[in-house]
Write a protein that holds these residues in place. Structure first.
Motif, PDB file in Angstrom:
ATOM      1  N   PRO A  40     -24.025  -7.535  27.678  1.00 51.54           N
ATOM      2  CA  PRO A  40     -23.566  -8.323  26.517  1.00 51.54           C
ATOM      3  C   PRO A  40     -24.163  -7.853  25.193  1.00 51.54           C
ATOM      4  O   PRO A  40     -23.532  -7.995  24.142  1.00 51.54           O
ATOM      5  CB  PRO A  40     -23.993  -9.754  26.859  1.00 51.54           C
ATOM      6  CG  PRO A  40     -25.089  -9.602  27.853  1.00 51.54           C
ATOM      7  CD  PRO A  40     -24.793  -8.357  28.626  1.00 51.54           C
ATOM      8  N   PHE A  93     -18.471  -7.103  29.158  1.00 47.38           N
ATOM      9  CA  PHE A  93     -19.334  -8.033  28.443  1.00 47.38           C
ATOM     10  C   PHE A  93     -20.387  -8.623  29.373  1.00 47.38           C
ATOM     11  O   PHE A  93     -21.565  -8.767  28.989  1.00 47.38           O
ATOM     12  CB  PHE A  93     -18.500  -9.151  27.810  1.00 47.38           C
ATOM     13  CG  PHE A  93     -19.337 -10.263  27.241  1.00 47.38           C
ATOM     14  CD1 PHE A  93     -19.983 -10.101  26.021  1.00 47.38           C
ATOM     15  CD2 PHE A  93     -19.465 -11.472  27.919  1.00 47.38           C
ATOM     16  CE1 PHE A  93     -20.762 -11.132  25.501  1.00 47.38           C
ATOM     17  CE2 PHE A  93     -20.246 -12.491  27.407  1.00 47.38           C
ATOM     18  CZ  PHE A  93     -20.893 -12.327  26.194  1.00 47.38           C
ATOM     19  N   GLU A 101     -19.997 -16.550  23.731  1.00 51.12           N
ATOM     20  CA  GLU A 101     -20.615 -15.412  23.025  1.00 51.12           C
ATOM     21  C   GLU A 101     -19.605 -14.292  22.807  1.00 51.12           C
ATOM     22  O   GLU A 101     -19.568 -13.664  21.743  1.00 51.12           O
ATOM     23  CB  GLU A 101     -21.823 -14.886  23.806  1.00 51.12           C
ATOM     24  CG  GLU A 101     -22.993 -15.859  23.894  1.00 51.12           C
ATOM     25  CD  GLU A 101     -22.825 -16.856  25.033  1.00 51.12           C
ATOM     26  OE1 GLU A 101     -21.783 -16.789  25.745  1.00 51.12           O
ATOM     27  OE2 GLU A 101     -23.707 -17.715  25.209  1.00 51.12           O
ATOM     28  N   LEU A 102     -18.757 -14.060  23.795  1.00 52.11           N
ATOM     29  CA  LEU A 102     -17.718 -13.043  23.645  1.00 52.11           C
ATOM     30  C   LEU A 102     -16.697 -13.459  22.587  1.00 52.11           C
ATOM     31  O   LEU A 102     -16.198 -12.613  21.825  1.00 52.11           O
ATOM     32  CB  LEU A 102     -17.038 -12.798  24.990  1.00 52.11           C
ATOM     33  CG  LEU A 102     -15.900 -11.785  25.003  1.00 52.11           C
ATOM     34  CD1 LEU A 102     -16.352 -10.437  24.466  1.00 52.11           C
ATOM     35  CD2 LEU A 102     -15.322 -11.640  26.416  1.00 52.11           C
ATOM     36  N   ALA A 123     -11.342 -14.718  26.950  1.00 56.47           N
ATOM     37  CA  ALA A 123     -12.743 -15.146  26.859  1.00 56.47           C
ATOM     38  C   ALA A 123     -12.838 -16.674  26.849  1.00 56.47           C
ATOM     39  O   ALA A 123     -13.762 -17.251  27.448  1.00 56.47           O
ATOM     40  CB  ALA A 123     -13.382 -14.567  25.595  1.00 56.47           C
ATOM     41  N   PHE A 126     -22.009  -4.823  23.875  1.00 62.50           N
ATOM     42  CA  PHE A 126     -20.543  -4.887  23.920  1.00 62.50           C
ATOM     43  C   PHE A 126     -19.921  -4.695  22.543  1.00 62.50           C
ATOM     44  O   PHE A 126     -18.798  -4.187  22.426  1.00 62.50           O
ATOM     45  CB  PHE A 126     -20.099  -6.234  24.510  1.00 62.50           C
ATOM     46  CG  PHE A 126     -18.616  -6.364  24.635  1.00 62.50           C
ATOM     47  CD1 PHE A 126     -17.915  -5.722  25.641  1.00 62.50           C
ATOM     48  CD2 PHE A 126     -17.894  -7.124  23.705  1.00 62.50           C
ATOM     49  CE1 PHE A 126     -16.538  -5.840  25.742  1.00 62.50           C
ATOM     50  CE2 PHE A 126     -16.518  -7.242  23.798  1.00 62.50           C
ATOM     51  CZ  PHE A 126     -15.837  -6.602  24.822  1.00 62.50           C
ATOM     52  N   HIS A 127     -20.622  -5.087  21.475  1.00 64.10           N
ATOM     53  CA  HIS A 127     -20.050  -4.953  20.128  1.00 64.10           C
ATOM     54  C   HIS A 127     -19.807  -3.489  19.751  1.00 64.10           C
ATOM     55  O   HIS A 127     -19.050  -3.189  18.820  1.00 64.10           O
ATOM     56  CB  HIS A 127     -20.986  -5.610  19.109  1.00 64.10           C
ATOM     57  CG  HIS A 127     -22.301  -4.897  18.954  1.00 64.10           C
ATOM     58  ND1 HIS A 127     -23.348  -5.076  19.841  1.00 64.10           N
ATOM     59  CD2 HIS A 127     -22.736  -4.007  18.029  1.00 64.10           C
ATOM     60  CE1 HIS A 127     -24.376  -4.342  19.464  1.00 64.10           C
ATOM     61  NE2 HIS A 127     -24.034  -3.683  18.372  1.00 64.10           N
ATOM     62  N   VAL A 136     -16.153  -2.727  21.468  1.00 63.63           N
ATOM     63  CA  VAL A 136     -15.051  -3.660  21.300  1.00 63.63           C
ATOM     64  C   VAL A 136     -13.917  -2.979  20.526  1.00 63.63           C
ATOM     65  O   VAL A 136     -14.166  -2.195  19.604  1.00 63.63           O
ATOM     66  CB  VAL A 136     -15.540  -4.939  20.571  1.00 63.63           C
ATOM     67  CG1 VAL A 136     -15.953  -4.621  19.141  1.00 63.63           C
ATOM     68  CG2 VAL A 136     -14.482  -6.019  20.603  1.00 63.63           C
TER      69      VAL A 136
END
Length: 228
Positions: free
Chosen positions: A184, A180, A212-213, A205, A187-188, A191
């Protein structure tokens, strides 16, 4: 008297006015003898065709022998043409390309250069992860950014010429924390979909103060199934 008159008649007849004129013959000139000259050959005799060579008897070659000869001749001609073309073909020397980074790549290269000079090791629960201070400080309000700050009470120790920090946490999900911080915005895409794993990532996190994570994990967990 009658006989005398008949005798004089022919004489008077020769003296008549209508008699033809006397032909005067000219003396003939002496004939000049000219030796015969060599007459040129007639045109038909000059244009004598060249003798036609007699045809030699043709040899009869069977089809297999003929195919072999044709294939060998074609291969020899192709090899000769390829050799001639290769011998005549030249390649100009091309200079080495000069890399000129664009503004976008220049920024990425600057980040890589900083990571190269500011490399650190994080010992998380006995497992070592290698990263750099620019990555840890990409989330300025996070716990890891405060840990490597100049006035931080956490001091690194030196191991093999590299600064090392020890973090007493479970290393199982620390890969997701670093992923992340490194990227960032993407990262979605990576995941996990397991809801139990997402909860454990959410716990880590929150510990490392990465809001944000936490949001990404919560959104993903709404559609993620439970798995053992």
């Amino acid at each position: 008297m009658g006989d005398a008159g008949n005798a004089e008649a022919p004489t008077q007849a020769t003296e008549t006015v209508g008699s033809p004129p006397e032909v005067i013959q000219q003396p003939k000139e002496a004939a000049v003898i000219v030796p015969p000259t060599a007459d040129p050959l007639p045109k038909a005799a000059q244009e004598v065709p060249s003798p036609i060579p007699s045809k030699e008897p043709e040899l009869t070659i069977n089809s297999a022998r003929r195919r072999h000869m044709s294939s060998s001749s074609s291969s020899s001609s192709s090899s000769s043409s390829s050799s001639s073309s290769s011998s005549s073909f030249t390649v100009d020397e091309v200079p080495a390309p000069i890399y000129t980074p664009t503004k976008k790549n220049e920024g990425l290269l600057n980040i890589l250069a900083q990571c190269q000079t500011k490399r650190i090791v994080l010992n998380v629960g006995g497992k070592k992860f290698e990263t750099s201070t620019p990555i840890l400080t990409s989330a300025p309000n996070g716990l890891l950014a405060d840990m490597v700050a100049p006035g931080s009470p956490v001091k690194p120790y030196n191991t093999e010429g590299v600064f090392c920090y020890f973090i007493d946490r479970n290393p199982r999900f620390f890969d997701f924390i670093l992923d992340f911080l490194r990227d960032p915005s993407s990262f979605h895409k990576i995941v996990p979909t397991n809801r139990q794993v997402l909860r454990q990532i959410h716990v880590e996190a929150e510990y490392y103060r990465l809001p944000e994570l936490c949001e990404i994990v919560v959104k993903k967990s709404m559609s993620a199934p439970w798995e053992d």
